[in-house]
Design a protein around this motif. Structure first.
Motif, mmCIF file in Angstrom:
data_model
loop_
_atom_site.group_PDB
_atom_site.id
_atom_site.type_symbol
_atom_site.label_atom_id
_atom_site.label_comp_id
_atom_site.label_asym_id
_atom_site.label_seq_id
_atom_site.Cartn_x
_atom_site.Cartn_y
_atom_site.Cartn_z
ATOM 1 N N THR A 14 19.342 19.525 7.688
ATOM 2 C CA THR A 14 18.902 18.305 6.753
ATOM 3 C C THR A 14 20.016 18.358 5.496
ATOM 4 O O THR A 14 20.866 17.681 5.153
ATOM 5 N N ARG A 17 23.547 17.461 6.944
ATOM 6 C CA ARG A 17 23.648 16.237 7.064
ATOM 7 C C ARG A 17 24.057 15.318 5.952
ATOM 8 O O ARG A 17 24.800 14.425 5.641
ATOM 9 N N ILE A 18 23.082 15.838 4.693
ATOM 10 C CA ILE A 18 23.216 15.307 3.344
ATOM 11 C C ILE A 18 24.775 15.513 2.881
ATOM 12 O O ILE A 18 25.514 14.871 2.204
ATOM 13 N N PRO A 24 25.530 9.456 0.300
ATOM 14 C CA PRO A 24 24.398 9.834 0.411
ATOM 15 C C PRO A 24 23.380 8.452 0.103
ATOM 16 O O PRO A 24 22.318 8.518 0.832
ATOM 17 N N GLU A 27 22.880 6.318 3.088
ATOM 18 C CA GLU A 27 22.618 6.886 4.313
ATOM 19 C C GLU A 27 21.160 7.355 4.267
ATOM 20 O O GLU A 27 20.594 7.429 5.145
ATOM 21 N N LEU A 28 20.748 7.942 3.140
ATOM 22 C CA LEU A 28 19.478 8.512 3.101
ATOM 23 C C LEU A 28 18.572 7.624 2.919
ATOM 24 O O LEU A 28 18.603 6.902 1.842
ATOM 25 N N ASP A 29 17.278 7.528 3.506
ATOM 26 C CA ASP A 29 16.282 6.613 3.602
ATOM 27 C C ASP A 29 14.911 7.293 3.317
ATOM 28 O O ASP A 29 14.110 7.677 3.884
ATOM 29 N N PRO A 30 14.622 7.659 1.862
ATOM 30 C CA PRO A 30 13.427 8.631 1.855
ATOM 31 C C PRO A 30 12.238 7.816 2.103
ATOM 32 O O PRO A 30 12.100 6.504 1.685
ATOM 33 N N LEU A 50 11.635 12.908 2.652
ATOM 34 C CA LEU A 50 12.186 12.603 3.889
ATOM 35 C C LEU A 50 11.248 12.279 4.995
ATOM 36 O O LEU A 50 11.445 11.366 6.037
ATOM 37 N N LEU A 87 23.062 10.639 -5.251
ATOM 38 C CA LEU A 87 21.570 10.272 -4.874
ATOM 39 C C LEU A 87 20.823 9.913 -6.240
ATOM 40 O O LEU A 87 19.968 9.073 -6.201
#
Length: 105
Positions: A14, A17-18, A24, A27-30, A50, A87
């Motif tokens: 993870t 990936r970040i 981020p 692309e990051l979907d919390p 996450l 973020l």
């Protein structure tokens, strides 16, 4: 492979990936956003959850780390400051939009 190895792999993957994301915030979907604050309203941490269950993965944005738990095992990995700043900015915009559209009327 035990759960300790699995959580280490998940947390490290993870974090990588970040750090590899171009943006981020795009692309990051919390799953959930948690805010830790004092009684005076001073925010001490913003946490992006996450995944939950097995594994449970969170990104602590002020601290710049990925935390994970799976069973009784846990692991933490650091992430780069510029990724957490992007973020944080994105989550602040989302938070402001939510308050304007759902709370303040």
């Amino acid at each position: 492979m035990g759960s300790e190895d699995l959580i280490v792999d998940e947390v490290v993957a993870t974090a990588k990936r970040i750090e590899a994301m171009d943006d981020p915030s795009e692309e990051l979907d919390p799953f959930e956003i948690k805010v830790e604050a004092s009684i005076d309203g001073d925010i001490s941490e913003i946490i992006a959850v996450l995944t939950t269950g097995g594994p449970h993965i969170e990104v602590a944005l002020y601290a710049g780390r990925v935390d994970g738990w799976w069973g009784g095992d846990e692991h933490t990995a650091s992430i780069m400051d510029e990724d957490t700043e992007t973020l944080l900015s994105h989550l602040a915009d989302l938070h402001q939009s939510y308050w304007e559209n759902n709370v303040i009327q």
